[in-house]
Design an enzyme around this catalytic site. Structure first.
Site, PDB file in Angstrom:
ATOM      1  N   ARG A   1       4.086  -0.124  -4.725  1.00 16.11           N
ATOM      2  CA  ARG A   1       3.846  -0.712  -3.405  1.00 16.11           C
ATOM      3  C   ARG A   1       2.582  -1.561  -3.356  1.00 16.11           C
ATOM      4  O   ARG A   1       2.354  -2.313  -2.402  1.00 16.11           O
ATOM      5  CB  ARG A   1       3.748   0.398  -2.361  1.00 16.11           C
TER       6      ARG A   1
ATOM      7  N   ASN B   1      -2.236   1.764   5.790  1.00 18.19           N
ATOM      8  CA  ASN B   1      -1.315   0.731   5.324  1.00 18.19           C
ATOM      9  C   ASN B   1      -1.007  -0.164   6.514  1.00 18.19           C
ATOM     10  O   ASN B   1      -0.696   0.343   7.591  1.00 18.19           O
ATOM     11  CB  ASN B   1      -0.035   1.408   4.803  1.00 18.19           C
ATOM     12  N   GLY B   2      -1.090  -1.474   6.328  1.00 13.14           N
ATOM     13  CA  GLY B   2      -0.780  -2.392   7.426  1.00 13.14           C
ATOM     14  C   GLY B   2      -1.956  -3.310   7.693  1.00 13.14           C
ATOM     15  O   GLY B   2      -2.871  -3.425   6.873  1.00 13.14           O
TER      16      GLY B   2
ATOM     17  N   LYS C   1      13.347 -14.542 -10.690  1.00  9.58           N
ATOM     18  CA  LYS C   1      12.998 -13.431 -11.584  1.00  9.58           C
ATOM     19  C   LYS C   1      11.984 -13.895 -12.631  1.00  9.58           C
ATOM     20  O   LYS C   1      11.030 -13.193 -12.946  1.00  9.58           O
ATOM     21  CB  LYS C   1      14.228 -12.860 -12.297  1.00  9.58           C
TER      22      LYS C   1
ATOM     23  N   LYS D   1       5.829  -4.223  -3.844  1.00 10.36           N
ATOM     24  CA  LYS D   1       7.265  -3.995  -3.688  1.00 10.36           C
ATOM     25  C   LYS D   1       7.743  -4.215  -2.264  1.00 10.36           C
ATOM     26  O   LYS D   1       8.766  -4.832  -2.027  1.00 10.36           O
ATOM     27  CB  LYS D   1       7.587  -2.567  -4.145  1.00 10.36           C
TER      28      LYS D   1
ATOM     29  N   CYS E   1       0.838  -1.190   0.000  1.00 11.06           N
ATOM     30  CA  CYS E   1       0.000   0.000   0.000  1.00 11.06           C
ATOM     31  C   CYS E   1       0.878   1.247   0.000  1.00 11.06           C
ATOM     32  O   CYS E   1       1.872   1.325   0.707  1.00 11.06           O
ATOM     33  CB  CYS E   1      -0.939   0.069   1.195  1.00 11.06           C
TER      34      CYS E   1
ATOM     35  N   HIS F   1      20.765 -36.132  -8.122  1.00 13.06           N
ATOM     36  CA  HIS F   1      20.047 -36.656  -6.952  1.00 13.06           C
ATOM     37  C   HIS F   1      18.538 -36.495  -7.107  1.00 13.06           C
ATOM     38  O   HIS F   1      17.803 -36.589  -6.132  1.00 13.06           O
ATOM     39  CB  HIS F   1      20.546 -35.958  -5.683  1.00 13.06           C
TER      40      HIS F   1
ATOM     41  N   GLU G   1      18.217 -17.008  -8.071  1.00 12.56           N
ATOM     42  CA  GLU G   1      17.735 -15.666  -8.387  1.00 12.56           C
ATOM     43  C   GLU G   1      17.193 -15.607  -9.828  1.00 12.56           C
ATOM     44  O   GLU G   1      16.152 -14.989 -10.081  1.00 12.56           O
ATOM     45  CB  GLU G   1      18.878 -14.660  -8.174  1.00 12.56           C
TER      46      GLU G   1
ATOM     47  N   GLU H   1       8.554 -14.582 -11.220  1.00 13.26           N
ATOM     48  CA  GLU H   1       7.952 -13.368 -10.702  1.00 13.26           C
ATOM     49  C   GLU H   1       7.403 -12.458 -11.799  1.00 13.26           C
ATOM     50  O   GLU H   1       6.272 -11.980 -11.695  1.00 13.26           O
ATOM     51  CB  GLU H   1       9.070 -12.646  -9.933  1.00 13.26           C
TER      52      GLU H   1
ATOM     53  N   TRP I   1      -2.622  -2.822  -1.778  1.00 11.15           N
ATOM     54  CA  TRP I   1      -2.320  -4.247  -1.947  1.00 11.15           C
ATOM     55  C   TRP I   1      -3.218  -4.942  -0.932  1.00 11.15           C
ATOM     56  O   TRP I   1      -3.013  -4.819   0.277  1.00 11.15           O
ATOM     57  CB  TRP I   1      -0.843  -4.502  -1.660  1.00 11.15           C
TER      58      TRP I   1
HETATM   59  C1  F6R Z   1      12.110 -10.324  -5.782  1.00  7.00           C
HETATM   60  C2  F6R Z   1      11.926  -9.378  -4.716  1.00  7.00           C
HETATM   61  C3  F6R Z   1      11.604  -9.884  -3.368  1.00  7.00           C
HETATM   62  C4  F6R Z   1      12.346  -9.065  -2.305  1.00  7.00           C
HETATM   63  C5  F6R Z   1      11.879  -9.484  -0.901  1.00  7.00           C
HETATM   64  C6  F6R Z   1      12.606  -8.706   0.175  1.00  7.00           C
HETATM   65  O1  F6R Z   1      12.452  -9.688  -6.975  1.00  7.00           O
HETATM   66  O2  F6R Z   1      12.011  -8.198  -4.925  1.00  7.00           O
HETATM   67  O3  F6R Z   1      11.887 -11.239  -3.240  1.00  7.00           O
HETATM   68  O4  F6R Z   1      13.712  -9.245  -2.454  1.00  7.00           O
HETATM   69  O5  F6R Z   1      10.505  -9.270  -0.770  1.00  7.00           O
HETATM   70  O6  F6R Z   1      12.388  -7.346   0.043  1.00  7.00           O
HETATM   71  P1  F6R Z   1      13.327  -6.292   0.749  1.00  7.00           P
HETATM   72  O7  F6R Z   1      14.673  -6.393   0.122  1.00  7.00           O
HETATM   73  O8  F6R Z   1      12.686  -4.964   0.500  1.00  7.00           O
HETATM   74  O9  F6R Z   1      13.366  -6.659   2.189  1.00  7.00           O
END
Ligand code: F6R
Length: 618
Positions: free
Chosen positions: A28, A102-103, A491, A613, A2, A510, A487, A494, A76
């Site tokens: 966000r 927010n929260g 990506k 985010k 949010c 394995h 990673e 995601e 969100w």
């Molecule tokens: C993936 C991504 C998430 C963040 C995770 C932690 O691309 O962005 O996996 O890495 O939510 O977020 P932060 O770094 O803000 O604590």
């Protein structure tokens, strides 16, 4: 999770300022958006499920009157699905008071029941409407229609996490906001003031900001702001100047923020290294205010983080153990405190977070400190909760990361963690100054090397288009290449919604090799030929194994590595580098690939479904 904006001023139309802020905070959360303004002694509200653009269309169809005060929200969803009704703001008290939040308010059910017995009815399923109704009830019955006092009393009754902003027609010159375990920053202008979940909510209008602490309430008018605690005692925020300007939060000609941020990486590495060592190679991490004797006594490091940040931690572990000889664990922050970890005063906990607001990581920080450990945050967002609650912080200077998928933050987290490792090695005498200087020089070469990987972006993009309809993609790596593989897979899941898995290449036989069939794309991150333990040869064998079973192999290998050529369907070249630094290069094509696949599949690269985010709920 949010995004929240508030504006009170004289010269501008509140809704335009708020919409602009919401657009910048949309990363966000983006399943609904809304704005409420005070105009002519009444509250006007427009809200809509969907993106900020949908809200703008709604306002175009049903215009809002001009106003100098308002609040806005991009959501969100937590309580209640993403519908028009559940969207914020929530207007309560017969149209007199509006709130955005927010929260999560954990005791909302009992509060709702209590308010229902008093005759309140609710339109939405949200906890926010309940908080708004409670605020209104307190405003009328206990606070003599003083919104600040009402917010203080209400905040004392709310449990969970909240940033709550309110406006009321009886006091049309002010916004009152409370902050508890959820972010809120004040933007200070001339004859106008702002509130934002982070500074991007008002960066276009002012770079002077004030960090609010947990448990504070702000009353914001056009002429100033005053801060109190929930008890009503006067309190202070921490003023700071935002170092980046609005252009850093623009796409700058790229198709998406993700693409732009991938290309920001040379600068992100350069800026994260900048000013942290002298010519002799002595590190001076000024902001790391932990006594050297404490750092010398550390006998274990635990890195806590989530998602991509945890993968950065996994990469860093190899360097920390190698350079400092300190046993290092990496733990997903949400698992950490539930397994009763062994944490003592000799444990150093390193919390890695781009946003600095990830609730799981924040909770892990609190748990670690309660056990007596020292906590160092590696963070990209100045003044956010995690660095504030940690004992010390090492900022990554990646600039604002807007795309939901983390790219430049990952790379700069690795760099910052390496600086920390080298600093520990320096303080503890594990390495001589000239050895440290040698590694720093290698790190200083990385921005140019990353830039040269970016020059091959077209090759990777074409591959992304070619493989966009694959059913799944596998990623293999060993040593530091293993978290890079994880990673790469994250990506792709995601942003492209494509099933993908990352494996330690040695694990293949394995079990996972059963997944390989004719045409299965498999990325393989090949370590440098100079790597230790003949890892290179082992990975080349792994490529052969999957190739023999029909895989389409996409090999990321150093320039001049000819051993891989015969087993590769595609080769992506990266410059030679010391093994521990290779993730800074090998990750880049994987980011470009995910971005290209998402584009080819017609997806919104910056705002993948179901995500936000910063994850400020547990
Ligand atoms: C993936 C991504 C998430 C963040 C995770 C932690 O691309 O962005 O996996 O890495 O939510 O977020 P932060 O770094 O803000 O604590």
């Amino acid at each position: 999770m949010c995004g929240i904006v508030g504006y009170v001023g004289g010269g501008r139309d509140a809704k335009s300022v708020i919409i602009e802020g919401l657009r910048r905070l949309e990363y966000r959360g983006y399943d609904s958006a809304g704005v409420a303004v005070v105009a002519d002694g009444r509250i006007e509200c427009r809200k809509k499920a969907g993106k900020v653009a949908d809200l703008e269309a709604e306002i175009a169809a049903h215009p809002l009157d001009a106003s100098h005060l308002g609040i806005g929200h991009t959501r969100w969803a937590t309580h209640g699905g993403p519908t028009d009704v559940n969207a914020h703001p929530h207007v309560v008290g017969g149209g007199k008071l509006a709130v955005v939040h927010n929260g999560i308010i954990e005791n909302f059910a009992s509060l709702r029941a209590e308010l229902e017995t008093k005759g309140y009815t609710f339109l939405s399923e949200t906890d926010t409407e309940v908080a708004g109704a409670l605020l209104f009830d307190v405003y009328v019955n206990q606070a003599s229609q003083d919104l600040t006092r009402a917010m203080q009393l209400t905040a004392q009754r709310l449990e969970g996490a909240f940033t709550l902003l309110a406006i009321e027609v009886g006091q049309p010159d002010r916004i009152v906001a409370a902050r508890w375990n959820s972010p809120l920053v004040i933007g200070v202008g001339e004859g106008e003031n702002f509130l934002g979940s982070d500074v991007s909510g008002f960066i276009e209008f002012t770079r002077d900001a004030v960090e609010m602490d947990n448990g504070q309430i702000v009353t914001l008018t056009a002429d100033g702001y005053s801060i109190t605690t929930f008890d009503g005692a006067s309190a202070e925020g921490k003023p700071f100047r935002v170092e980046w300007d609005v252009t850093a939060a623009e796409k700058g000609g790229y198709n998406s923020f993700m693409e732009k941020e991938i290309h920001d990486q040379p600068a992100a590495v350069r800026d994260t290294l900048y000013g942290r060592f002298n010519e002799e190679g002595r590190l001076t991490l000024d902001e790391l205010r932990i006594d050297e004797s404490v750092l010398r006594s550390v006998n274990k490091i635990i890195i806590v983080a989530c998602g991509t940040a945890a993968y950065a931690g996994q990469v860093a572990r190899y360097a920390i153990e190698h350079w400092c000889r300190i046993p290092t664990e990496v733990e997903l922050a949400h698992e950490f405190r539930y397994r009763d970890p062994i944490v003592t005063e000799q444990t150093l906990v390193v919390a890695v977070s781009q946003s600095g607001e990830t609730m799981d990581t924040l909770m892990a920080v609190r748990h670690a400190r309660e056990q007596g450990a020292k906590v160092i945050a590696i963070c990209n967002t100045v003044g956010s909760s995690i660095p504030r609650e940690a004992d010390a912080v090492l900022y990554t200077y990646a600039g604002p990361e807007i795309a939901v998928a983390s790219t430049k933050a990952f790379i700069s987290q690795i760099v910052a963690a390496y600086l920390l490792a080298l600093y520990l090695a320096q303080v503890r005498g594990n390495k001589f100054t000239d050895e440290i200087r040698g590694i720093i020089e290698q790190l200083q070469e990385m921005p140019d090397k990353i830039a040269s990987v970016l020059e091959n972006a077209d090759q990777v993009r074409e591959l992304g288009q070619e493989l966009a309809n694959s059913k799944s993609v596998l990623f293999l790596g060993r040593h530091v290449g293993f978290p890079v593989a994880l990673e790469g897979a994250l990506k792709l899941k995601e942003v492209a919604y494509l099933h993908s898995e990352g494996f330690a290449a040695g694990e293949l036989k394995h079990g996972p090799i059963a997944l390989v069939e004719e045409g299965q794309p498999v990325f393989v991150i090949v370590p440098s030929k100079s790597s230790r333990h003949s890892l290179h040869a082992k990975v080349v064998s792994n490529i052969q194994e999957v190739r023999a079973r029909g895989a389409v192999t996409i090999v990321i290998a150093e320039e001049g590595d000819e051993d891989v050529v015969q087993f590769a369907n595609h080769i992506i070249r990266i410059p030679e580098s010391p093994g521990l630094l290779q993730p800074l290069l090998a990750t880049v094509p994987l980011q470009i690939f995910a971005c290209a696949v998402a584009e080819a599949r017609g997806l919104n690269v910056d705002q993948p479904r179901n995500l936000a985010k910063s994850v400020t709920v547990e």
